[in-house]
Motif scaffolding. Sequence first.
Motif, PDB file in Angstrom:
ATOM      1  N   GLY A 132       1.641   1.896  -5.141  1.00  0.00           N
ATOM      2  CA  GLY A 132       0.336   1.262  -5.037  1.00  0.00           C
ATOM      3  C   GLY A 132       0.055   0.398  -6.258  1.00  0.00           C
ATOM      4  O   GLY A 132      -0.435  -0.741  -6.142  1.00  0.00           O
ATOM      5  N   GLU A 133       0.404   0.910  -7.444  1.00  0.00           N
ATOM      6  CA  GLU A 133       0.213   0.142  -8.672  1.00  0.00           C
ATOM      7  C   GLU A 133       1.186  -1.039  -8.736  1.00  0.00           C
ATOM      8  O   GLU A 133       0.826  -2.133  -9.188  1.00  0.00           O
ATOM      9  CB  GLU A 133       0.414   1.058  -9.879  1.00  0.00           C
ATOM     10  CG  GLU A 133      -0.645   2.158  -9.991  1.00  0.00           C
ATOM     11  CD  GLU A 133      -0.322   3.165 -11.065  1.00  0.00           C
ATOM     12  OE1 GLU A 133       0.734   3.019 -11.730  1.00  0.00           O
ATOM     13  OE2 GLU A 133      -1.122   4.104 -11.255  1.00  0.00           O
ATOM     14  N   ALA A 134       2.420  -0.812  -8.280  1.00  0.00           N
ATOM     15  CA  ALA A 134       3.411  -1.900  -8.278  1.00  0.00           C
ATOM     16  C   ALA A 134       2.967  -3.036  -7.360  1.00  0.00           C
ATOM     17  O   ALA A 134       3.150  -4.221  -7.677  1.00  0.00           O
ATOM     18  CB  ALA A 134       4.771  -1.366  -7.844  1.00  0.00           C
ATOM     19  N   ALA A 135       2.369  -2.685  -6.228  1.00  0.00           N
ATOM     20  CA  ALA A 135       1.890  -3.706  -5.285  1.00  0.00           C
ATOM     21  C   ALA A 135       0.810  -4.568  -5.926  1.00  0.00           C
ATOM     22  O   ALA A 135       0.797  -5.796  -5.744  1.00  0.00           O
ATOM     23  CB  ALA A 135       1.361  -3.041  -4.015  1.00  0.00           C
ATOM     24  N   ALA A 136      -0.095  -3.929  -6.683  1.00  0.00           N
ATOM     25  CA  ALA A 136      -1.163  -4.682  -7.343  1.00  0.00           C
ATOM     26  C   ALA A 136      -0.588  -5.614  -8.405  1.00  0.00           C
ATOM     27  O   ALA A 136      -1.012  -6.769  -8.536  1.00  0.00           O
ATOM     28  CB  ALA A 136      -2.165  -3.713  -7.968  1.00  0.00           C
ATOM     29  N   THR A 165       6.599  -5.681 -14.856  1.00  0.00           N
ATOM     30  CA  THR A 165       6.916  -4.450 -15.596  1.00  0.00           C
ATOM     31  C   THR A 165       6.162  -3.268 -14.982  1.00  0.00           C
ATOM     32  O   THR A 165       5.250  -2.715 -15.599  1.00  0.00           O
ATOM     33  CB  THR A 165       6.543  -4.584 -17.076  1.00  0.00           C
ATOM     34  OG1 THR A 165       5.156  -4.983 -17.176  1.00  0.00           O
ATOM     35  CG2 THR A 165       7.405  -5.606 -17.784  1.00  0.00           C
ATOM     36  N   PRO A 166       6.512  -2.875 -13.776  1.00  0.00           N
ATOM     37  CA  PRO A 166       5.819  -1.752 -13.146  1.00  0.00           C
ATOM     38  C   PRO A 166       6.190  -0.425 -13.811  1.00  0.00           C
ATOM     39  O   PRO A 166       7.279  -0.285 -14.374  1.00  0.00           O
ATOM     40  CB  PRO A 166       6.337  -1.795 -11.707  1.00  0.00           C
ATOM     41  CG  PRO A 166       7.721  -2.328 -11.856  1.00  0.00           C
ATOM     42  CD  PRO A 166       7.645  -3.348 -12.964  1.00  0.00           C
ATOM     43  N   ILE A 212       8.261  -3.658  -1.666  1.00  0.00           N
ATOM     44  CA  ILE A 212       7.180  -2.706  -1.953  1.00  0.00           C
ATOM     45  C   ILE A 212       6.438  -2.346  -0.678  1.00  0.00           C
ATOM     46  O   ILE A 212       6.143  -1.172  -0.416  1.00  0.00           O
ATOM     47  CB  ILE A 212       6.212  -3.283  -3.003  1.00  0.00           C
ATOM     48  CG1 ILE A 212       6.891  -3.349  -4.374  1.00  0.00           C
ATOM     49  CG2 ILE A 212       4.938  -2.438  -3.092  1.00  0.00           C
ATOM     50  CD1 ILE A 212       6.062  -4.051  -5.429  1.00  0.00           C
ATOM     51  N   ASP A 213       6.127  -3.357   0.124  1.00  0.00           N
ATOM     52  CA  ASP A 213       5.438  -3.097   1.395  1.00  0.00           C
ATOM     53  C   ASP A 213       6.276  -2.176   2.281  1.00  0.00           C
ATOM     54  O   ASP A 213       5.742  -1.261   2.923  1.00  0.00           O
ATOM     55  CB  ASP A 213       5.159  -4.409   2.127  1.00  0.00           C
ATOM     56  CG  ASP A 213       4.069  -5.232   1.467  1.00  0.00           C
ATOM     57  OD1 ASP A 213       3.312  -4.657   0.654  1.00  0.00           O
ATOM     58  OD2 ASP A 213       3.982  -6.440   1.744  1.00  0.00           O
ATOM     59  N   GLY A 214       7.592  -2.411   2.312  1.00  0.00           N
ATOM     60  CA  GLY A 214       8.464  -1.564   3.116  1.00  0.00           C
ATOM     61  C   GLY A 214       8.473  -0.132   2.625  1.00  0.00           C
ATOM     62  O   GLY A 214       8.425   0.823   3.415  1.00  0.00           O
ATOM     63  N   ALA A 215       8.522   0.043   1.302  1.00  0.00           N
ATOM     64  CA  ALA A 215       8.520   1.393   0.736  1.00  0.00           C
ATOM     65  C   ALA A 215       7.185   2.086   0.990  1.00  0.00           C
ATOM     66  O   ALA A 215       7.145   3.280   1.333  1.00  0.00           O
ATOM     67  CB  ALA A 215       8.803   1.326  -0.766  1.00  0.00           C
ATOM     68  N   ARG A 216       6.090   1.362   0.842  1.00  0.00           N
ATOM     69  CA  ARG A 216       4.775   1.976   1.065  1.00  0.00           C
ATOM     70  C   ARG A 216       4.590   2.373   2.520  1.00  0.00           C
ATOM     71  O   ARG A 216       4.003   3.425   2.814  1.00  0.00           O
ATOM     72  CB  ARG A 216       3.666   0.992   0.635  1.00  0.00           C
ATOM     73  CG  ARG A 216       3.654   0.688  -0.849  1.00  0.00           C
ATOM     74  CD  ARG A 216       2.491  -0.192  -1.215  1.00  0.00           C
ATOM     75  NE  ARG A 216       1.252   0.569  -1.254  1.00  0.00           N
ATOM     76  CZ  ARG A 216       0.052   0.019  -1.363  1.00  0.00           C
ATOM     77  NH1 ARG A 216      -0.074  -1.314  -1.376  1.00  0.00           N
ATOM     78  NH2 ARG A 216      -1.027   0.761  -1.404  1.00  0.00           N
ATOM     79  N   THR A 217       5.078   1.541   3.430  1.00  0.00           N
ATOM     80  CA  THR A 217       4.986   1.874   4.850  1.00  0.00           C
ATOM     81  C   THR A 217       5.797   3.136   5.158  1.00  0.00           C
ATOM     82  O   THR A 217       5.334   4.026   5.875  1.00  0.00           O
ATOM     83  CB  THR A 217       5.494   0.700   5.708  1.00  0.00           C
ATOM     84  OG1 THR A 217       4.678  -0.449   5.473  1.00  0.00           O
ATOM     85  CG2 THR A 217       5.451   1.054   7.184  1.00  0.00           C
ATOM     86  N   ALA A 218       7.015   3.200   4.603  1.00  0.00           N
ATOM     87  CA  ALA A 218       7.855   4.374   4.845  1.00  0.00           C
ATOM     88  C   ALA A 218       7.223   5.623   4.232  1.00  0.00           C
ATOM     89  O   ALA A 218       7.226   6.701   4.849  1.00  0.00           O
ATOM     90  CB  ALA A 218       9.245   4.132   4.247  1.00  0.00           C
ATOM     91  N   LEU A 219       6.693   5.492   3.029  1.00  0.00           N
ATOM     92  CA  LEU A 219       6.072   6.642   2.362  1.00  0.00           C
ATOM     93  C   LEU A 219       4.808   7.097   3.104  1.00  0.00           C
ATOM     94  O   LEU A 219       4.537   8.300   3.202  1.00  0.00           O
ATOM     95  CB  LEU A 219       5.719   6.287   0.926  1.00  0.00           C
ATOM     96  CG  LEU A 219       6.908   6.142  -0.035  1.00  0.00           C
ATOM     97  CD1 LEU A 219       6.500   5.455  -1.326  1.00  0.00           C
ATOM     98  CD2 LEU A 219       7.501   7.515  -0.334  1.00  0.00           C
ATOM     99  N   ALA A 220       4.059   6.143   3.636  1.00  0.00           N
ATOM    100  CA  ALA A 220       2.859   6.503   4.384  1.00  0.00           C
ATOM    101  C   ALA A 220       3.213   7.280   5.635  1.00  0.00           C
ATOM    102  O   ALA A 220       2.474   8.169   6.070  1.00  0.00           O
ATOM    103  CB  ALA A 220       2.063   5.239   4.754  1.00  0.00           C
ATOM    104  N   GLY A 221       4.369   6.970   6.224  1.00  0.00           N
ATOM    105  CA  GLY A 221       4.814   7.683   7.416  1.00  0.00           C
ATOM    106  C   GLY A 221       5.155   9.133   7.159  1.00  0.00           C
ATOM    107  O   GLY A 221       5.220   9.938   8.093  1.00  0.00           O
ATOM    108  N   ALA A 222       5.386   9.462   5.874  1.00  0.00           N
ATOM    109  CA  ALA A 222       5.726  10.852   5.516  1.00  0.00           C
ATOM    110  C   ALA A 222       4.482  11.680   5.229  1.00  0.00           C
ATOM    111  O   ALA A 222       4.599  12.881   4.996  1.00  0.00           O
ATOM    112  CB  ALA A 222       6.638  10.871   4.311  1.00  0.00           C
TER     113      ALA A 222
END
Length: 233
Positions: free
Chosen positions: A53-57, A106-107, A222-232
């Motif tokens: 979430g922070e990396a996306a911002a 620099t996330p 990042i969007d792909g990772a967040r979508t996958a993580l949200a699915g968990a």
Amino acid sequence: MTQEHRRWRDRWAEGATIVVSILLALLADAAWGYWMDRVEERELLTGLQAEFGEAAAEISNDIDAREEIVRHTDLLLAARAGDGPRPPVDSIPVILVDLLNWRFYTPVHAVLDDAVVSGRLDLIRSRVIRESLMTYLQARDRMPVFDQLERDFATAQLEPYLGARVPLDRITGEAGGLTPDSAEAERFFRLLDEDGFGSLLHIRRDRTEQALVYARAVARAIDGARTALAGAS
């Protein structure tokens, strides 16, 4: 049943009891280990969700800033070529700041990086999540090359060039304070006639556009990772 048979029966029963006890202990230990792995997996996923979430911002801010740089270089190149008007005087301070600006992605990824180094990513059972994290890591590892190219050009080429030709302290320190007939504004507009400035603008736009390509790739990862993580969840 003879006494000898009873002895063998008792020994078999005793042996079976021991074997069953060992198996139950192993089963209990495996069940406990599995439960602890799932607790650790949940903590890992929660930490990753927060980090991404922070990396996306951050990458969104980088992309926005770079798009402004491209917009301003396009504005100046069009004015230089006679294909567009000069920028408004009150926009000169912002344009100069943008030309000298550079971004560096620099996330903070303490959870992700620790999981990779320690091998704890294997705790994540979802293949989709693991693959999305690997895709992101590949995109992130490419980003510093183009960040560095952009930064080096801004600091080593544009800063000394502009610093020798316009009073940056008086222009960028007085945002909105310039007037059309001010000497500072006239010195800036004279830059549009310099071939050297045109070349620098062209290179600056190219370097920033390259960085944008990879920044957008990072954003997609990042969007792909967040979508996958949200699915968990």
